[in-house]
Design a protein around this motif. Structure first.
Motif, PDB file in Angstrom:
ATOM      1  N   ASP A  22       0.835  -1.206   0.000  1.00  9.02           N
ATOM      2  CA  ASP A  22       0.000   0.000   0.000  1.00  9.02           C
ATOM      3  C   ASP A  22       0.865   1.250   0.000  1.00  9.02           C
ATOM      4  O   ASP A  22       0.461   2.284  -0.537  1.00  9.02           O
ATOM      5  CB  ASP A  22      -0.943   0.006   1.211  1.00  9.02           C
ATOM      6  N   MET A  23       2.059   1.169   0.582  1.00 11.08           N
ATOM      7  CA  MET A  23       3.009   2.279   0.499  1.00 11.08           C
ATOM      8  C   MET A  23       3.584   2.383  -0.917  1.00 11.08           C
ATOM      9  O   MET A  23       3.815   3.480  -1.425  1.00 11.08           O
ATOM     10  CB  MET A  23       4.135   2.093   1.518  1.00 11.08           C
ATOM     11  N   ILE A  24       3.795   1.235  -1.545  1.00 11.79           N
ATOM     12  CA  ILE A  24       4.344   1.235  -2.904  1.00 11.79           C
ATOM     13  C   ILE A  24       3.339   1.815  -3.891  1.00 11.79           C
ATOM     14  O   ILE A  24       3.685   2.676  -4.711  1.00 11.79           O
ATOM     15  CB  ILE A  24       4.751  -0.195  -3.314  1.00 11.79           C
ATOM     16  N   ILE A  25       2.084   1.356  -3.809  1.00 12.49           N
ATOM     17  CA  ILE A  25       1.026   1.900  -4.672  1.00 12.49           C
ATOM     18  C   ILE A  25      -0.292   1.856  -3.891  1.00 12.49           C
ATOM     19  O   ILE A  25      -0.868   0.781  -3.704  1.00 12.49           O
ATOM     20  CB  ILE A  25       0.931   1.143  -6.028  1.00 12.49           C
ATOM     21  N   PRO A  26      -0.755   2.999  -3.384  1.00 12.84           N
ATOM     22  CA  PRO A  26      -1.964   3.030  -2.552  1.00 12.84           C
ATOM     23  C   PRO A  26      -3.204   2.495  -3.250  1.00 12.84           C
ATOM     24  O   PRO A  26      -3.301   2.491  -4.481  1.00 12.84           O
ATOM     25  CB  PRO A  26      -2.116   4.523  -2.226  1.00 12.84           C
ATOM     26  N   LYS A  27      -4.149   2.075  -2.443  1.00 12.35           N
ATOM     27  CA  LYS A  27      -5.349   1.360  -2.916  1.00 12.35           C
ATOM     28  C   LYS A  27      -6.171   2.139  -3.929  1.00 12.35           C
ATOM     29  O   LYS A  27      -6.829   1.551  -4.788  1.00 12.35           O
ATOM     30  CB  LYS A  27      -6.225   0.975  -1.723  1.00 12.35           C
ATOM     31  N   GLN A  28      -6.168   3.489  -3.868  1.00 14.19           N
ATOM     32  CA  GLN A  28      -7.009   4.269  -4.783  1.00 14.19           C
ATOM     33  C   GLN A  28      -6.543   4.174  -6.236  1.00 14.19           C
ATOM     34  O   GLN A  28      -7.260   4.586  -7.152  1.00 14.19           O
ATOM     35  CB  GLN A  28      -7.073   5.734  -4.346  1.00 14.19           C
ATOM     36  N   PHE A  29      -5.346   3.598  -6.445  1.00 13.09           N
ATOM     37  CA  PHE A  29      -4.824   3.487  -7.809  1.00 13.09           C
ATOM     38  C   PHE A  29      -4.959   2.065  -8.366  1.00 13.09           C
ATOM     39  O   PHE A  29      -4.380   1.755  -9.408  1.00 13.09           O
ATOM     40  CB  PHE A  29      -3.354   3.923  -7.850  1.00 13.09           C
ATOM     41  N   LEU A  42       3.779   5.900  -7.805  1.00 20.31           N
ATOM     42  CA  LEU A  42       4.656   5.072  -6.971  1.00 20.31           C
ATOM     43  C   LEU A  42       5.026   5.808  -5.688  1.00 20.31           C
ATOM     44  O   LEU A  42       5.413   6.977  -5.732  1.00 20.31           O
ATOM     45  CB  LEU A  42       5.921   4.725  -7.764  1.00 20.31           C
ATOM     46  N   PHE A  43       4.898   5.151  -4.545  1.00 21.22           N
ATOM     47  CA  PHE A  43       5.178   5.757  -3.233  1.00 21.22           C
ATOM     48  C   PHE A  43       4.426   7.080  -3.062  1.00 21.22           C
ATOM     49  O   PHE A  43       4.951   8.051  -2.507  1.00 21.22           O
ATOM     50  CB  PHE A  43       6.683   5.977  -3.045  1.00 21.22           C
ATOM     51  N   TYR A  44       3.196   7.107  -3.532  1.00 20.16           N
ATOM     52  CA  TYR A  44       2.415   8.346  -3.621  1.00 20.16           C
ATOM     53  C   TYR A  44       2.386   9.127  -2.319  1.00 20.16           C
ATOM     54  O   TYR A  44       2.606  10.348  -2.298  1.00 20.16           O
ATOM     55  CB  TYR A  44       0.988   8.018  -4.057  1.00 20.16           C
ATOM     56  N   HIS A  86      -0.136  -4.722  -8.677  1.00 26.56           N
ATOM     57  CA  HIS A  86       0.100  -3.334  -9.088  1.00 26.56           C
ATOM     58  C   HIS A  86       1.406  -2.794  -8.499  1.00 26.56           C
ATOM     59  O   HIS A  86       1.971  -1.838  -9.043  1.00 26.56           O
ATOM     60  CB  HIS A  86      -1.058  -2.442  -8.635  1.00 26.56           C
ATOM     61  N   ALA A  87       1.883  -3.379  -7.401  1.00 23.18           N
ATOM     62  CA  ALA A  87       3.124  -2.888  -6.775  1.00 23.18           C
ATOM     63  C   ALA A  87       4.314  -3.046  -7.712  1.00 23.18           C
ATOM     64  O   ALA A  87       5.006  -2.056  -8.007  1.00 23.18           O
ATOM     65  CB  ALA A  87       3.349  -3.581  -5.437  1.00 23.18           C
ATOM     66  N   PRO A  88       4.599  -4.244  -8.232  1.00 23.11           N
ATOM     67  CA  PRO A  88       5.692  -4.318  -9.208  1.00 23.11           C
ATOM     68  C   PRO A  88       5.381  -3.577 -10.507  1.00 23.11           C
ATOM     69  O   PRO A  88       6.290  -3.059 -11.157  1.00 23.11           O
ATOM     70  CB  PRO A  88       5.869  -5.830  -9.455  1.00 23.11           C
ATOM     71  N   TRP A  89       4.100  -3.493 -10.890  1.00 19.88           N
ATOM     72  CA  TRP A  89       3.755  -2.712 -12.080  1.00 19.88           C
ATOM     73  C   TRP A  89       4.187  -1.259 -11.909  1.00 19.88           C
ATOM     74  O   TRP A  89       4.720  -0.654 -12.833  1.00 19.88           O
ATOM     75  CB  TRP A  89       2.248  -2.757 -12.339  1.00 19.88           C
ATOM     76  N   ALA A  90       3.921  -0.695 -10.723  1.00 20.70           N
ATOM     77  CA  ALA A  90       4.263   0.704 -10.467  1.00 20.70           C
ATOM     78  C   ALA A  90       5.777   0.910 -10.468  1.00 20.70           C
ATOM     79  O   ALA A  90       6.282   1.893 -11.030  1.00 20.70           O
ATOM     80  CB  ALA A  90       3.663   1.163  -9.138  1.00 20.70           C
ATOM     81  N   LEU A  91       6.509  -0.012  -9.850  1.00 20.13           N
ATOM     82  CA  LEU A  91       7.967   0.086  -9.844  1.00 20.13           C
ATOM     83  C   LEU A  91       8.512   0.032 -11.266  1.00 20.13           C
ATOM     84  O   LEU A  91       9.354   0.854 -11.651  1.00 20.13           O
ATOM     85  CB  LEU A  91       8.568  -1.061  -9.018  1.00 20.13           C
TER      86      LEU A  91
END
Length: 202
Positions: A22-29, A42-44, A86-91
């Motif tokens: 959730d820190m890497i990519i918060p739930k609203q995304f 990322l890390f929004y 979505h976390a690795p997607w954002a990275l």
């Protein structure tokens, strides 16, 4: 997915333990099912001021020297929390192709390999050395050689790392689960043809 062979790039230091997804990519995304466009979020909550929406200058990826970072050096238990891919997607969309930490949450670790990101586990003492290198800013260029399983530091030092041979093969050849299946395309076609002949009622 893109092959991972040798990566040379700026390493960004993120000396935080227990960074969850959730820190890497918060739930609203998480509404999107596309793998692109998530890098800006990322890390929004660490990158942007919630009151103004402006960047927080002190956050590492907002600093000019780290905006093009391709390697992240971070703390223990990185990627814990929910299983969101979505976390690795954002990275990856930001440009991060390699994450180095003492340990990772299992699901996040597996998701990285499925998306062309190399997660490297190292003893804390060696992560500390790379963290020191990363703190040099734009001069903190590391080279990660997957074939040789080596990390080359800016001063010429070399750190060896371990990786599962099958996962190494997949990254070197750009193979996710679909790619692995397509490697067997001739055998699948042959099976379907023989099945159609021997069991036409199916």
């Amino acid at each position: 997915m893109d092959k991972f062979t040798v990566l040379t790039g700026v390493a960004a230091p993120l000396p935080i333990r227990n960074v969850d997804t959730d820190m890497i990519i918060p739930k609203q995304f998480l509404k999107t099912i596309k793998r692109t466009g998530l890098g800006k979020s990322l890390f929004y909550e660490m990158r942007y001021d919630p009151a103004t929406g402006n960047e927080i200058p002190d956050f590492v990826l907002n600093k000019p020297q780290y905006r093009s970072a391709t390697i992240l050096v971070t703390g223990d238990n990185f990627g814990c929390g929910s299983s969101r891919e979505h976390a690795p997607w954002a990275l990856l969309d930001f440009g991060i192709r390699c994450v180095i930490a003492p340990d990772f949450a299992d699901i996040f670790y597996n998701n990285c390999f499925q998306n062309g990101i190399l997660p490297i586990k190292l003893p804390q003492s060696e992560v500390d050395k790379l963290m020191d290198d990363a703190n040099r800013g734009a001069n903190a260029r590391l080279t990660v050689d997957l074939e040789k399983q080596e990390i080359h530091g800016p001063d010429g030092g070399v750190i060896k790392f371990e990786i599962d041979p099958f996962r190494k093969h997949c990254l070197l050849n750009g193979l996710d689960n679909i790619g692995l299946t397509l490697e067997k395309g001739k055998q699948i076609s042959s099976f379907e043809t023989s099945t159609a002949s021997s069991r036409p009622w199916l």
